[in-house]
Structures are given as C-alpha cells and as structure tokens.
Design a protein around this motif. Structure first.
Motif, PDB file in Angstrom:
ATOM      1  N   LEU A 189       0.822  -1.206   0.000  1.00 27.24           N
ATOM      2  CA  LEU A 189       0.000   0.000   0.000  1.00 27.24           C
ATOM      3  C   LEU A 189       0.862   1.265   0.000  1.00 27.24           C
ATOM      4  CD1 LEU A 189      -2.853   1.053  -0.052  1.00 27.24           C
ATOM      5  CD2 LEU A 189      -2.930   0.875   2.440  1.00 27.24           C
ATOM      6  N   PRO A 190       1.963   1.320   0.772  1.00 23.23           N
ATOM      7  CA  PRO A 190       2.829   2.507   0.709  1.00 23.23           C
ATOM      8  C   PRO A 190       3.389   2.747  -0.696  1.00 23.23           C
ATOM      9  CG  PRO A 190       3.304   1.262   2.701  1.00 23.23           C
ATOM     10  CD  PRO A 190       2.382   0.411   1.871  1.00 23.23           C
ATOM     11  N   TRP A 191       3.718   1.657  -1.409  1.00 20.86           N
ATOM     12  CA  TRP A 191       4.245   1.798  -2.778  1.00 20.86           C
ATOM     13  C   TRP A 191       3.191   2.424  -3.681  1.00 20.86           C
ATOM     14  CZ3 TRP A 191       3.313   0.317  -7.783  1.00 20.86           C
ATOM     15  CH2 TRP A 191       4.390   0.366  -8.682  1.00 20.86           C
ATOM     16  N   LEU A 192       1.926   1.957  -3.556  1.00 23.99           N
ATOM     17  CA  LEU A 192       0.842   2.527  -4.354  1.00 23.99           C
ATOM     18  C   LEU A 192       0.604   3.988  -3.990  1.00 23.99           C
ATOM     19  CD1 LEU A 192      -1.750  -0.412  -4.221  1.00 23.99           C
ATOM     20  CD2 LEU A 192      -0.410   0.305  -6.205  1.00 23.99           C
ATOM     21  N   ALA A 193       0.697   4.283  -2.694  1.00 25.90           N
ATOM     22  CA  ALA A 193       0.449   5.650  -2.233  1.00 25.90           C
ATOM     23  C   ALA A 193       1.532   6.606  -2.729  1.00 25.90           C
ATOM     24  CB  ALA A 193       0.383   5.677  -0.710  1.00 25.90           C
ATOM     25  N   GLU A 194       2.783   6.152  -2.719  1.00 31.42           N
ATOM     26  CA  GLU A 194       3.888   6.997  -3.158  1.00 31.42           C
ATOM     27  C   GLU A 194       3.715   7.437  -4.610  1.00 31.42           C
ATOM     28  OE1 GLU A 194       7.442   4.836  -2.533  1.00 31.42           O
ATOM     29  OE2 GLU A 194       7.388   5.010  -0.334  1.00 31.42           O
ATOM     30  N   ARG A 195       3.103   6.590  -5.415  1.00 30.46           N
ATOM     31  CA  ARG A 195       2.915   6.880  -6.837  1.00 30.46           C
ATOM     32  C   ARG A 195       1.561   7.502  -7.149  1.00 30.46           C
ATOM     33  NH1 ARG A 195       6.481   3.661  -5.562  1.00 30.46           N
ATOM     34  NH2 ARG A 195       8.314   3.178  -6.816  1.00 30.46           N
ATOM     35  N   GLY A 196       0.825   7.830  -6.114  1.00 34.85           N
ATOM     36  CA  GLY A 196      -0.451   8.503  -6.304  1.00 34.85           C
ATOM     37  C   GLY A 196      -1.583   7.608  -6.757  1.00 34.85           C
ATOM     38  N   GLN A 197      -1.300   6.312  -6.903  1.00 35.63           N
ATOM     39  CA  GLN A 197      -2.328   5.409  -7.418  1.00 35.63           C
ATOM     40  C   GLN A 197      -3.421   5.147  -6.391  1.00 35.63           C
ATOM     41  OE1 GLN A 197       0.462   2.253  -8.540  1.00 35.63           O
ATOM     42  NE2 GLN A 197      -0.166   2.502 -10.668  1.00 35.63           N
ATOM     43  N   TRP A 198      -3.032   5.005  -5.136  1.00 37.41           N
ATOM     44  CA  TRP A 198      -4.022   4.691  -4.105  1.00 37.41           C
ATOM     45  C   TRP A 198      -5.028   5.821  -3.940  1.00 37.41           C
ATOM     46  CZ3 TRP A 198      -6.459   1.016  -2.049  1.00 37.41           C
ATOM     47  CH2 TRP A 198      -7.136   1.162  -0.833  1.00 37.41           C
ATOM     48  N   GLU A 199      -4.545   7.028  -3.840  1.00 42.10           N
ATOM     49  CA  GLU A 199      -5.447   8.170  -3.674  1.00 42.10           C
ATOM     50  C   GLU A 199      -6.325   8.349  -4.902  1.00 42.10           C
ATOM     51  OE1 GLU A 199      -7.372  10.932  -1.563  1.00 42.10           O
ATOM     52  OE2 GLU A 199      -5.752   9.636  -0.834  1.00 42.10           O
ATOM     53  N   GLY A 200      -5.737   8.112  -6.088  1.00 44.58           N
ATOM     54  CA  GLY A 200      -6.510   8.240  -7.316  1.00 44.58           C
ATOM     55  C   GLY A 200      -7.640   7.237  -7.376  1.00 44.58           C
ATOM     56  N   MET A 201      -7.367   5.986  -6.989  1.00 40.51           N
ATOM     57  CA  MET A 201      -8.407   4.958  -6.992  1.00 40.51           C
ATOM     58  C   MET A 201      -9.468   5.245  -5.950  1.00 40.51           C
ATOM     59  SD  MET A 201      -6.416   1.364  -7.686  1.00 40.51           S
ATOM     60  CE  MET A 201      -5.161   1.646  -6.434  1.00 40.51           C
ATOM     61  N   ARG A 202      -9.052   5.741  -4.779  1.00 43.29           N
ATOM     62  CA  ARG A 202     -10.018   6.059  -3.734  1.00 43.29           C
ATOM     63  C   ARG A 202     -10.964   7.166  -4.198  1.00 43.29           C
ATOM     64  NH1 ARG A 202      -9.164   4.482   1.603  1.00 43.29           N
ATOM     65  NH2 ARG A 202     -11.211   5.444   1.867  1.00 43.29           N
ATOM     66  N   GLU A 203     -10.426   8.141  -4.898  1.00 46.29           N
ATOM     67  CA  GLU A 203     -11.252   9.247  -5.376  1.00 46.29           C
ATOM     68  C   GLU A 203     -12.213   8.782  -6.465  1.00 46.29           C
ATOM     69  OE1 GLU A 203     -11.681  12.443  -4.505  1.00 46.29           O
ATOM     70  OE2 GLU A 203     -10.458  12.014  -2.739  1.00 46.29           O
ATOM     71  N   SER A 204     -11.713   7.982  -7.422  1.00 42.84           N
ATOM     72  CA  SER A 204     -12.541   7.588  -8.565  1.00 42.84           C
ATOM     73  C   SER A 204     -13.536   6.490  -8.224  1.00 42.84           C
ATOM     74  CB  SER A 204     -11.657   7.139  -9.731  1.00 42.84           C
ATOM     75  OG  SER A 204     -10.872   6.009  -9.366  1.00 42.84           O
ATOM     76  N   PHE A 205     -13.171   5.571  -7.336  1.00 43.50           N
ATOM     77  CA  PHE A 205     -14.065   4.460  -7.028  1.00 43.50           C
ATOM     78  C   PHE A 205     -14.839   4.678  -5.734  1.00 43.50           C
ATOM     79  CE2 PHE A 205     -12.809   2.238 -10.608  1.00 43.50           C
ATOM     80  CZ  PHE A 205     -13.438   1.007 -10.671  1.00 43.50           C
TER      81      PHE A 205
END
Length: 228
Positions: free
Chosen positions: A142-158
């Motif tokens: 999860l930290p790796w995804l967060a560092e690349r902005g993917q986690w926040e992007g998915m949380r916002e879109s989904f």
C-alpha cells in the motif's frame, strides 16, 4: 408490518478475477461465510465464470435513440434490486481494476444513469441507500501505491465518486496488499480475518439501518392512522 430480520438482508458479492483458485475467490468465500454466520444471505457472482461481457453497447447508453438494456444486464439488475449490500472483490492490476469490473460498473451499476442526473445530484433510484463494499488486493504494498499517487486516485474515482453518483448510503474499502505467490499461510489467514471482520461490520450496519428505517415507517404509519 413484520419486523426486519437478518434473513431479510441480502449481500451481492461480485468477483472479478479469472482464476477460480485465486486468493480473490478465497476472499469472496470468506466474506460470504461470515454473512451466513450473521444470519444474512450472500450471492456470489463470478463475472469470469458466467462469461459477463464488459463491453457497453451504444444502445445501452440512455442518451441513445434506441436505448434499451440487454437481457444479461436486466438479470444482474434483479440481483441488485434485492441486495442491501453490494460488494466488489477484485485485484489491482497496473494501478487499475480489471476491465471486467469497470465494465460491470458501466453496464450494470450505471444502467440508465444519465449525465444530467449526475450533474444535478439526482438520487439513483436503484442504488440509493445501499451499502457498498470494496475488497481489493494488490501484489504491491500500500505505501508503494500511495507513493505513486495510485491509491489516492483509486479512492477518489471508485470510493468517493461512486458513492456520490450512485447515492450509496456508505462506502467501505478493505485493501489487502502484498498478495503474492507463494502466500504465507499466516498472512493469508490474517487477511481473511480482516475480510470476515469487514463482512461482520457490513451485516451489523445494514441491520441497524433497516431497523431504524422500520421505526420511521411505523411512526409514520401510526401518525397517519391517528390523523384519520
């Protein structure tokens, strides 16, 4: 007016992973098992197993002149109408959900929803006040995804966006990271325990909401009778 019981509450569990022996399928099974233990009823829909077509047809867009829903979409909508909870179980691939999951959202959850309705925040008649649960997995941490902005992007879109346009009462997201083969039995058990806890929480939440709604309806019924 009979009281709502746990048996009256249904969970639709939609799985988007092509391998029936995958950890995602074990997650769906663990979620369903806990739902049963709580006295509620689960239905698992394995999108790959049923051959679900993720491609949105032009005639399925409400803006089209010949708008109509395909028979397979109508069937899925019947399952949704009777569900109190909709749970999507899927892996994160290349920073995104599988195409079959986004196709399910396009064709089923979004069936008949117009851009005008979204723009004016009109409640979604079919999905309004249902409980929405996402259980996702990733090989990355999860930290790796967060560092690349993917986690926040998915949380916002989904999470946030779908909650708004589909009028869900609440959205919960359980993410299981570092799901790689071979998976440690201890870590697998820990993850499945988290899934069971999430399912138990969802069961409790929808039962409480159903009881509160019933109290409101009873009060309204008694008030109407008193005014006669």
């Amino acid at each position: 007016m009979s009281d709502v019981t746990p048996a009256d509450l249904h969970h639709l569990i939609v799985v988007g992973h092509p391998d029936r022996n995958s950890f995602n399928h074990a997650v769906a099974a663990a979620y369903a098992d806990m739902v049963r233990q709580c006295g509620q009823s689960p239905t698992i829909r394995d999108l790959y197993a049923i051959g679900f077509d993720p491609l949105l047809r032009s005639t399925e867009r409400p803006e089209s002149k010949g708008f109509h829903l395909s028979p397979d979409v109508e069937w899925e909508l019947e399952l949704i109408r009777t569900a109190s909870v909709i749970t999507l179980v899927y892996p994160i691939w290349f920073g995104m959900p599988p195409a079959i999951i986004t196709g399910y959202i396009d064709r089923v959850l979004g069936a008949g929803l117009t851009a005008t309705a979204i723009r004016h925040n009109q409640p979604h008649e079919m999905l309004a006040n249902k409980y929405f649960v996402l259980v996702t997995t990733s090989g990355s941490t999860l930290p790796w995804l967060a560092e690349r902005g993917q986690w926040e992007g998915m949380r916002e879109s989904f999470d946030s966006y779908l909650e708004t346009i589909f009028s869900f009462a609440e959205v919960e997201h359980e993410h299981l990271d570092s799901i790689v083969s071979p998976l440690s039995p201890d870590y697998a058990a820990q993850c499945l325990g988290r899934v069971a806890d999430r399912a138990r929480f969802a069961c409790s939440a929808v039962l409480c909401r159903a009881h509160e709604q019933q109290k409101i309806e009873k009060l309204k019924h008694y008030q109407e009778r008193g005014s006669l």
